[in-house]
Design a protein around this motif. Structure first.
Motif, PDB file in Angstrom:
ATOM      1  N   THR A 130       0.837  -1.192   0.058  1.00  0.00           N
ATOM      2  CA  THR A 130       0.078   0.043   0.199  1.00  0.00           C
ATOM      3  C   THR A 130       0.881   1.298  -0.115  1.00  0.00           C
ATOM      4  O   THR A 130       0.385   2.202  -0.384  1.00  0.00           O
ATOM      5  CB  THR A 130      -0.680  -0.067   1.149  1.00  0.00           C
ATOM      6  OG1 THR A 130       0.073   0.281   2.639  1.00  0.00           O
ATOM      7  CG2 THR A 130      -1.871  -1.097   1.381  1.00  0.00           C
ATOM      8  N   GLY A 131       2.093   1.265   0.495  1.00  0.00           N
ATOM      9  CA  GLY A 131       2.775   2.436   0.637  1.00  0.00           C
ATOM     10  C   GLY A 131       2.548   3.083   1.897  1.00  0.00           C
ATOM     11  O   GLY A 131       3.326   3.876   2.231  1.00  0.00           O
ATOM     12  N   TRP A 132       1.750   2.702   2.582  1.00  0.00           N
ATOM     13  CA  TRP A 132       1.482   3.212   3.957  1.00  0.00           C
ATOM     14  C   TRP A 132       2.799   2.958   4.901  1.00  0.00           C
ATOM     15  O   TRP A 132       3.009   2.012   5.076  1.00  0.00           O
ATOM     16  CB  TRP A 132       0.198   2.722   4.492  1.00  0.00           C
ATOM     17  CG  TRP A 132      -0.477   3.329   5.747  1.00  0.00           C
ATOM     18  CD1 TRP A 132      -0.015   2.922   7.362  1.00  0.00           C
ATOM     19  CD2 TRP A 132      -0.936   4.531   6.233  1.00  0.00           C
ATOM     20  NE1 TRP A 132      -0.403   3.760   8.065  1.00  0.00           N
ATOM     21  CE2 TRP A 132      -1.131   4.713   7.248  1.00  0.00           C
ATOM     22  CE3 TRP A 132      -1.516   5.503   5.189  1.00  0.00           C
ATOM     23  CZ2 TRP A 132      -1.722   5.831   7.982  1.00  0.00           C
ATOM     24  CZ3 TRP A 132      -2.284   6.740   5.710  1.00  0.00           C
ATOM     25  CH2 TRP A 132      -2.340   6.789   7.277  1.00  0.00           C
ATOM     26  N   GLN A 133       3.179   4.278   5.343  1.00  0.00           N
ATOM     27  CA  GLN A 133       4.473   4.007   5.976  1.00  0.00           C
ATOM     28  C   GLN A 133       4.133   3.963   7.774  1.00  0.00           C
ATOM     29  O   GLN A 133       5.216   3.782   8.462  1.00  0.00           O
ATOM     30  CB  GLN A 133       5.493   5.206   5.854  1.00  0.00           C
ATOM     31  CG  GLN A 133       6.104   4.610   4.266  1.00  0.00           C
ATOM     32  CD  GLN A 133       6.386   3.363   4.072  1.00  0.00           C
ATOM     33  OE1 GLN A 133       7.480   3.088   4.830  1.00  0.00           O
ATOM     34  NE2 GLN A 133       5.838   2.621   3.070  1.00  0.00           N
ATOM     35  N   SER A 134       3.204   4.633   8.057  1.00  0.00           N
ATOM     36  CA  SER A 134       2.902   4.774   9.685  1.00  0.00           C
ATOM     37  C   SER A 134       2.532   3.555  10.357  1.00  0.00           C
ATOM     38  O   SER A 134       2.442   2.351   9.563  1.00  0.00           O
ATOM     39  CB  SER A 134       1.660   5.683   9.652  1.00  0.00           C
ATOM     40  OG  SER A 134       2.253   7.120   9.262  1.00  0.00           O
ATOM     41  N   ARG A 135       2.516   3.625  11.416  1.00  0.00           N
ATOM     42  CA  ARG A 135       2.186   2.105  12.261  1.00  0.00           C
ATOM     43  C   ARG A 135       0.997   1.665  11.953  1.00  0.00           C
ATOM     44  O   ARG A 135       0.069   2.384  11.907  1.00  0.00           O
ATOM     45  CB  ARG A 135       2.497   2.372  13.854  1.00  0.00           C
ATOM     46  CG  ARG A 135       3.828   2.406  14.418  1.00  0.00           C
ATOM     47  CD  ARG A 135       3.882   2.783  15.929  1.00  0.00           C
ATOM     48  NE  ARG A 135       3.546   1.420  16.434  1.00  0.00           N
ATOM     49  CZ  ARG A 135       4.224   1.001  17.473  1.00  0.00           C
ATOM     50  NH1 ARG A 135       5.329   1.586  17.928  1.00  0.00           N
ATOM     51  NH2 ARG A 135       4.087  -0.256  17.877  1.00  0.00           N
ATOM     52  N   THR A 136       0.938   0.315  12.204  1.00  0.00           N
ATOM     53  CA  THR A 136      -0.536  -0.290  11.823  1.00  0.00           C
ATOM     54  C   THR A 136      -0.587  -1.419  12.851  1.00  0.00           C
ATOM     55  O   THR A 136       0.597  -1.838  13.185  1.00  0.00           O
ATOM     56  CB  THR A 136      -0.547  -0.795  10.405  1.00  0.00           C
ATOM     57  OG1 THR A 136       0.458  -1.638  10.101  1.00  0.00           O
ATOM     58  CG2 THR A 136      -0.668   0.289   9.409  1.00  0.00           C
ATOM     59  N   ASN A 137      -1.913  -2.006  12.812  1.00  0.00           N
ATOM     60  CA  ASN A 137      -1.908  -3.316  13.593  1.00  0.00           C
ATOM     61  C   ASN A 137      -2.738  -4.154  12.690  1.00  0.00           C
ATOM     62  O   ASN A 137      -3.275  -3.853  11.957  1.00  0.00           O
ATOM     63  CB  ASN A 137      -2.174  -2.986  15.031  1.00  0.00           C
ATOM     64  CG  ASN A 137      -3.647  -2.348  15.231  1.00  0.00           C
ATOM     65  OD1 ASN A 137      -4.504  -2.698  14.122  1.00  0.00           O
ATOM     66  ND2 ASN A 137      -3.902  -1.405  16.091  1.00  0.00           N
ATOM     67  N   GLU A 138      -3.003  -5.192  13.343  1.00  0.00           N
ATOM     68  CA  GLU A 138      -3.917  -6.467  12.332  1.00  0.00           C
ATOM     69  C   GLU A 138      -5.000  -5.668  12.070  1.00  0.00           C
ATOM     70  O   GLU A 138      -5.664  -6.175  11.139  1.00  0.00           O
ATOM     71  CB  GLU A 138      -3.540  -7.641  13.256  1.00  0.00           C
ATOM     72  CG  GLU A 138      -4.457  -8.535  12.792  1.00  0.00           C
ATOM     73  CD  GLU A 138      -4.449  -9.768  13.620  1.00  0.00           C
ATOM     74  OE1 GLU A 138      -5.550 -10.692  13.610  1.00  0.00           O
ATOM     75  OE2 GLU A 138      -3.849 -10.257  14.182  1.00  0.00           O
ATOM     76  N   HIS A 139      -5.741  -5.045  13.266  1.00  0.00           N
ATOM     77  CA  HIS A 139      -7.166  -4.781  13.191  1.00  0.00           C
ATOM     78  C   HIS A 139      -7.260  -3.434  12.055  1.00  0.00           C
ATOM     79  O   HIS A 139      -8.182  -3.575  11.095  1.00  0.00           O
ATOM     80  CB  HIS A 139      -7.694  -4.242  14.476  1.00  0.00           C
ATOM     81  CG  HIS A 139      -7.617  -5.141  15.570  1.00  0.00           C
ATOM     82  ND1 HIS A 139      -8.305  -6.276  15.671  1.00  0.00           N
ATOM     83  CD2 HIS A 139      -6.762  -5.131  16.540  1.00  0.00           C
ATOM     84  CE1 HIS A 139      -7.880  -6.891  16.487  1.00  0.00           C
ATOM     85  NE2 HIS A 139      -7.042  -6.251  17.207  1.00  0.00           N
TER      86      HIS A 139
END
Length: 150
Positions: A130-139
């Protein structure tokens, strides 16, 4: 709320930790995890703004297998209790969005079977896709994949 040209697509991953993703103008505008009532407030805020909103909710009620074999009875009981909770949340979302659609013309929604969504991506794989660079989690990654690229 970011300025959106066209439609806002909102992905919802149901559960105690509700994943919320908003896709608009060709990019993610929000990827967060929050309580169900906060997520509903966000959906309502977008609908009230007057832009066209499409909400896609992962619906575990459409799943028939839960991987409880080879578990102790206690583990199985806890897993199935969690499944029941997530199914209840999906019913709440279905009712909320159905009622919203009755009063607002600018919103549509779809309850999506888990098998129709890409789930359980690692953070690294999600960034690469996706190119999304910020933190994510499974949800919020699961919510994001409900609307990515629409």
């Amino acid at each position: 709320m970011a300025k959106i040209i066209g439609k806002a697509y909102i992905g919802i991953d149901t559960g105690t930790h509700t994943g919320v993703a908003i896709w608009g103008s060709g990019q993610f505008l929000l990827l967060e995890t929050m309580s169900i009532h906060k997520a509903m407030e966000i959906v309502n805020e977008y609908v009230q703004s007057g832009i066209e909103v499409v909400v896609r909710v992962e619906d575990p009620r459409q799943r028939t297998w839960f991987g409880t074999e080879r578990m102790s009875r206690e583990q199985e009981r806890k897993k199935l209790q969690g499944v029941g909770s997530v199914k209840r949340d999906a019913s709440i979302w279905d009712d909320f969005l159905s009622d919203l659609c009755k009063t607002k013309r600018n919103v549509k929604y779809e309850m999506v079977a888990p098998k129709r969504n890409v789930t359980k991506l690692t953070g690294e794989r999600f960034k690469a896709m996706t190119g999304w660079q910020s933190r994510t989690n499974e949800h919020n990654r699961d919510a994001a994949m409900l609307v990515y690229g629409l």
